[in-house]
Design a protein around this motif. Structure first.
Motif, PDB file in Angstrom:
ATOM      1  N   ILE A  57       0.852  -1.200   0.000  1.00  0.00           N
ATOM      2  CA  ILE A  57       0.000   0.000   0.000  1.00  0.00           C
ATOM      3  C   ILE A  57       0.887   1.249   0.000  1.00  0.00           C
ATOM      4  O   ILE A  57       0.585   2.239  -0.660  1.00  0.00           O
ATOM      5  CB  ILE A  57      -0.946  -0.007   1.225  1.00  0.00           C
ATOM      6  CG1 ILE A  57      -1.934  -1.169   1.139  1.00  0.00           C
ATOM      7  CG2 ILE A  57      -1.690   1.319   1.379  1.00  0.00           C
ATOM      8  CD1 ILE A  57      -2.995  -1.041   0.057  1.00  0.00           C
ATOM      9  N   LEU A  58       1.986   1.173   0.716  1.00  0.00           N
ATOM     10  CA  LEU A  58       2.922   2.312   0.732  1.00  0.00           C
ATOM     11  C   LEU A  58       3.447   2.606  -0.673  1.00  0.00           C
ATOM     12  O   LEU A  58       3.693   3.736  -1.034  1.00  0.00           O
ATOM     13  CB  LEU A  58       4.110   2.024   1.652  1.00  0.00           C
ATOM     14  CG  LEU A  58       3.901   2.141   3.147  1.00  0.00           C
ATOM     15  CD1 LEU A  58       5.175   1.759   3.890  1.00  0.00           C
ATOM     16  CD2 LEU A  58       3.508   3.563   3.528  1.00  0.00           C
ATOM     17  N   GLN A  59       3.634   1.527  -1.438  1.00  0.00           N
ATOM     18  CA  GLN A  59       4.185   1.681  -2.797  1.00  0.00           C
ATOM     19  C   GLN A  59       3.100   1.897  -3.847  1.00  0.00           C
ATOM     20  O   GLN A  59       3.418   2.139  -5.007  1.00  0.00           O
ATOM     21  CB  GLN A  59       4.972   0.419  -3.186  1.00  0.00           C
ATOM     22  CG  GLN A  59       6.181   0.152  -2.329  1.00  0.00           C
ATOM     23  CD  GLN A  59       6.638  -1.295  -2.448  1.00  0.00           C
ATOM     24  OE1 GLN A  59       6.170  -2.025  -3.303  1.00  0.00           O
ATOM     25  NE2 GLN A  59       7.553  -1.695  -1.577  1.00  0.00           N
ATOM     26  N   PHE A  60       1.842   1.789  -3.447  1.00  0.00           N
ATOM     27  CA  PHE A  60       0.740   1.857  -4.415  1.00  0.00           C
ATOM     28  C   PHE A  60       0.733   3.198  -5.154  1.00  0.00           C
ATOM     29  O   PHE A  60       0.583   4.253  -4.533  1.00  0.00           O
ATOM     30  CB  PHE A  60      -0.594   1.648  -3.686  1.00  0.00           C
ATOM     31  CG  PHE A  60      -1.786   1.746  -4.578  1.00  0.00           C
ATOM     32  CD1 PHE A  60      -2.084   0.729  -5.468  1.00  0.00           C
ATOM     33  CD2 PHE A  60      -2.604   2.870  -4.556  1.00  0.00           C
ATOM     34  CE1 PHE A  60      -3.179   0.816  -6.305  1.00  0.00           C
ATOM     35  CE2 PHE A  60      -3.703   2.972  -5.394  1.00  0.00           C
ATOM     36  CZ  PHE A  60      -3.988   1.938  -6.279  1.00  0.00           C
ATOM     37  N   PRO A  61       0.923   3.184  -6.490  1.00  0.00           N
ATOM     38  CA  PRO A  61       0.958   4.455  -7.219  1.00  0.00           C
ATOM     39  C   PRO A  61      -0.446   5.005  -7.459  1.00  0.00           C
ATOM     40  O   PRO A  61      -1.322   4.281  -7.917  1.00  0.00           O
ATOM     41  CB  PRO A  61       1.648   4.087  -8.534  1.00  0.00           C
ATOM     42  CG  PRO A  61       1.392   2.636  -8.705  1.00  0.00           C
ATOM     43  CD  PRO A  61       1.110   2.031  -7.365  1.00  0.00           C
ATOM     44  N   LEU A  62      -0.639   6.260  -7.166  1.00  0.00           N
ATOM     45  CA  LEU A  62      -1.951   6.871  -7.400  1.00  0.00           C
ATOM     46  C   LEU A  62      -2.183   7.007  -8.896  1.00  0.00           C
ATOM     47  O   LEU A  62      -1.234   7.243  -9.651  1.00  0.00           O
ATOM     48  CB  LEU A  62      -1.999   8.254  -6.752  1.00  0.00           C
ATOM     49  CG  LEU A  62      -1.997   8.276  -5.233  1.00  0.00           C
ATOM     50  CD1 LEU A  62      -1.949   9.694  -4.740  1.00  0.00           C
ATOM     51  CD2 LEU A  62      -3.246   7.604  -4.688  1.00  0.00           C
ATOM     52  N   PRO A  63      -3.430   6.881  -9.326  1.00  0.00           N
ATOM     53  CA  PRO A  63      -3.695   6.967 -10.777  1.00  0.00           C
ATOM     54  C   PRO A  63      -3.631   8.398 -11.285  1.00  0.00           C
ATOM     55  O   PRO A  63      -4.632   9.003 -11.628  1.00  0.00           O
ATOM     56  CB  PRO A  63      -5.113   6.381 -10.887  1.00  0.00           C
ATOM     57  CG  PRO A  63      -5.731   6.629  -9.555  1.00  0.00           C
ATOM     58  CD  PRO A  63      -4.645   6.635  -8.549  1.00  0.00           C
ATOM     59  N   LEU A  64      -2.431   8.952 -11.285  1.00  0.00           N
ATOM     60  CA  LEU A  64      -2.225  10.320 -11.779  1.00  0.00           C
ATOM     61  C   LEU A  64      -1.210  10.276 -12.916  1.00  0.00           C
ATOM     62  O   LEU A  64      -0.467   9.293 -13.043  1.00  0.00           O
ATOM     63  CB  LEU A  64      -1.691  11.208 -10.653  1.00  0.00           C
ATOM     64  CG  LEU A  64      -2.642  11.497  -9.490  1.00  0.00           C
ATOM     65  CD1 LEU A  64      -1.921  12.177  -8.353  1.00  0.00           C
ATOM     66  CD2 LEU A  64      -3.809  12.366  -9.953  1.00  0.00           C
ATOM     67  N   SER A  65      -1.168  11.345 -13.711  1.00  0.00           N
ATOM     68  CA  SER A  65      -0.228  11.339 -14.842  1.00  0.00           C
ATOM     69  C   SER A  65       1.219  11.271 -14.355  1.00  0.00           C
ATOM     70  O   SER A  65       2.085  10.710 -15.011  1.00  0.00           O
ATOM     71  CB  SER A  65      -0.448  12.562 -15.720  1.00  0.00           C
ATOM     72  OG  SER A  65      -0.441  13.712 -14.929  1.00  0.00           O
ATOM     73  N   GLU A  66       1.477  11.893 -13.201  1.00  0.00           N
ATOM     74  CA  GLU A  66       2.801  11.739 -12.578  1.00  0.00           C
ATOM     75  C   GLU A  66       2.600  10.840 -11.365  1.00  0.00           C
ATOM     76  O   GLU A  66       2.247  11.329 -10.292  1.00  0.00           O
ATOM     77  CB  GLU A  66       3.350  13.090 -12.113  1.00  0.00           C
ATOM     78  CG  GLU A  66       3.849  13.956 -13.234  1.00  0.00           C
ATOM     79  CD  GLU A  66       4.266  15.328 -12.740  1.00  0.00           C
ATOM     80  OE1 GLU A  66       4.723  15.456 -11.597  1.00  0.00           O
ATOM     81  OE2 GLU A  66       4.099  16.272 -13.506  1.00  0.00           O
ATOM     82  N   PRO A  67       2.796   9.531 -11.534  1.00  0.00           N
ATOM     83  CA  PRO A  67       2.440   8.620 -10.444  1.00  0.00           C
ATOM     84  C   PRO A  67       3.233   8.930  -9.167  1.00  0.00           C
ATOM     85  O   PRO A  67       4.435   9.153  -9.222  1.00  0.00           O
ATOM     86  CB  PRO A  67       2.813   7.246 -10.984  1.00  0.00           C
ATOM     87  CG  PRO A  67       3.081   7.421 -12.417  1.00  0.00           C
ATOM     88  CD  PRO A  67       3.424   8.832 -12.656  1.00  0.00           C
ATOM     89  N   CYS A  68       2.511   8.977  -8.061  1.00  0.00           N
ATOM     90  CA  CYS A  68       3.191   9.139  -6.785  1.00  0.00           C
ATOM     91  C   CYS A  68       2.525   8.231  -5.774  1.00  0.00           C
ATOM     92  O   CYS A  68       1.355   7.899  -5.908  1.00  0.00           O
ATOM     93  CB  CYS A  68       3.175  10.590  -6.334  1.00  0.00           C
ATOM     94  SG  CYS A  68       1.555  11.209  -5.917  1.00  0.00           S
TER      95      CYS A  68
END
Lengths: 192, 175
Positions: B30-41
């Motif tokens: 979950i800590l590494q889960f990338p948010l669905p954004l154009s610049e994944p964070c």
């Protein structure tokens, strides 16, 4: 203006302008968007909260002024006459103006001056008696924290809007697919 | 009364500890889960960026430290909470070591022009000199900015898990 107060004023101004710019880049309807989270406010409320905190710490706590003034009514007139974007701009401009008006008058020797805080806010600054510097540091941290949230919410809104635009475009694509499929079908029929 | 620099160290430590509290207890995935954004964070990338911010503004600019908490590109190797926790404890310790003894007279000195080859945060390089105070205000502002984003993402994740548990409960009731 002292070196230290000038530094704080510059940073607070930068935060305010950055948030305002991010919100101006969004359509007006985005300001009313409430993120789908429990206890979450609209972008307009979040942006207003940032200035309200600034007004509280600078105007009320440090300068000892009363923020409830006629200007607030004037701002409401702007809100109802020209809309939320104009209201935000007017509110931020007024806030930046008063911020400089107060901090520009403060010398660096005032930074260690002890301030009596309302009981509820004592826990927010470091232990012991709060100084002007404590209040400004707390305000900067608080404003930057809100800035981070607002900018991320703006990004979410923008990307969600892009996605919804793509979804609107998709039926057109499927229509064109159906059309080409229909063309192929009609060509096959013609060949028969 | 506290020195000005040590006040900054306390504020930065508080932010760091709050971020650790937000990340504690979450699975590493979950800590590494990338948010669905154009610049994944992800929570982890933001938390590591916060550590880079401290490295750049406090360790390089003020401490002129040759040994950073995160060497260039080392941030990529942080993939678990345990590693993040170790990194944060390290920067909190380094920050206090540098700032707690710094006299107030140092705060108005222009120092912020040291090169950032040691850090991955090159975009923070300034074209003009900054005082020690400005460097610390930058560190505080950027760290608070990241912490705001981390808290927001955590809220999204909490809400998601809440929805997930509701669905699970409904499924159990149905079965």
């Amino acid at each position: 203006m002292g070196n230290e107060t000038a530094s704080y004023a510059v940073v607070l101004e930068r935060i305010g302008k950055k948030v305002l710019q991010a919100l101006q880049d969004l359509p007006e309807r985005a300001l009313d968007w409430v993120p789908p989270l429990p206890v979450c406010h609209s972008l307009l409320d979040c942006a207003t909260e940032l200035i309200t905190a600034g007004e509280f710490w600078i105007n009320t706590v440090i300068a000892g002024q009363n923020t409830q003034s006629i200007e607030r009514d004037e701002l409401l007139v702007v809100l109802y006459t020209y809309g939320e974007h104009s209201y935000l701009i007017a509110r931020y401009e007024r806030w930046l103006h008063t911020l400089h008006e107060i901090l520009d008058e403060l010398s660096d020797t005032c930074m260690d001056m002890v301030i009596i805080l309302p009981p509820y806010h004592r826990a927010f600054v470091n232990k012991g008696p709060a100084t002007v510097r404590d209040c400004l540091l707390h305000l900067i941290e608080c404003s930057a924290y809100k800035q981070g949230k607002i900018l991320l919410l703006c990004q979410f809104y923008k990307e969600a809007e892009q996605l919804s635009t793509q979804n609107i475009d998709q039926p057109e694509e499927s229509t064109s697919y159906q059309t080409s499929e229909a063309k192929t079908y009609s060509t096959m029929q013609a060949d028969d | 009364m506290n020195h000005e620099a040590s006040q900054f160290a306390q504020e930065l430590e508080q932010i760091g500890r709050r971020v650790l509290d937000e990340c504690r207890g979450l699975p590493d995935s979950i800590l590494q889960f990338p948010l669905p954004l154009s610049e994944p964070c992800s929570l982890l990338t933001l938390a590591v960026q916060l550590a880079h911010t401290i490295d750049y503004w406090v360790l390089i600019q003020i401490g002129d430290k040759p040994h950073l908490t995160l060497k260039a590109n080392e941030g990529n190797s942080i993939s678990t909470f345990a590693e993040l926790n170790h990194c944060y404890e390290q920067w909190i310790k380094n920050t206090h070591t540098i700032l707690d003894g710094l006299p107030d007279a140092f705060m108005d000195l222009f120092i912020g022009t040291r090169p950032a080859e040691k850090s991955t945060r090159k975009r923070h390089q300034e074209k003009y000199a900054l005082t020690a105070r400005m460097c610390l205000i930058r560190a505080l502002t950027q760290c608070a900015h990241y912490s705001g984003q981390i808290m927001l993402i955590r809220k999204f994740l909490d809400d998601g898990s809440h929805l997930f548990s509701e669905v699970k409960q409904e499924q159990q009731v149905c079965s």
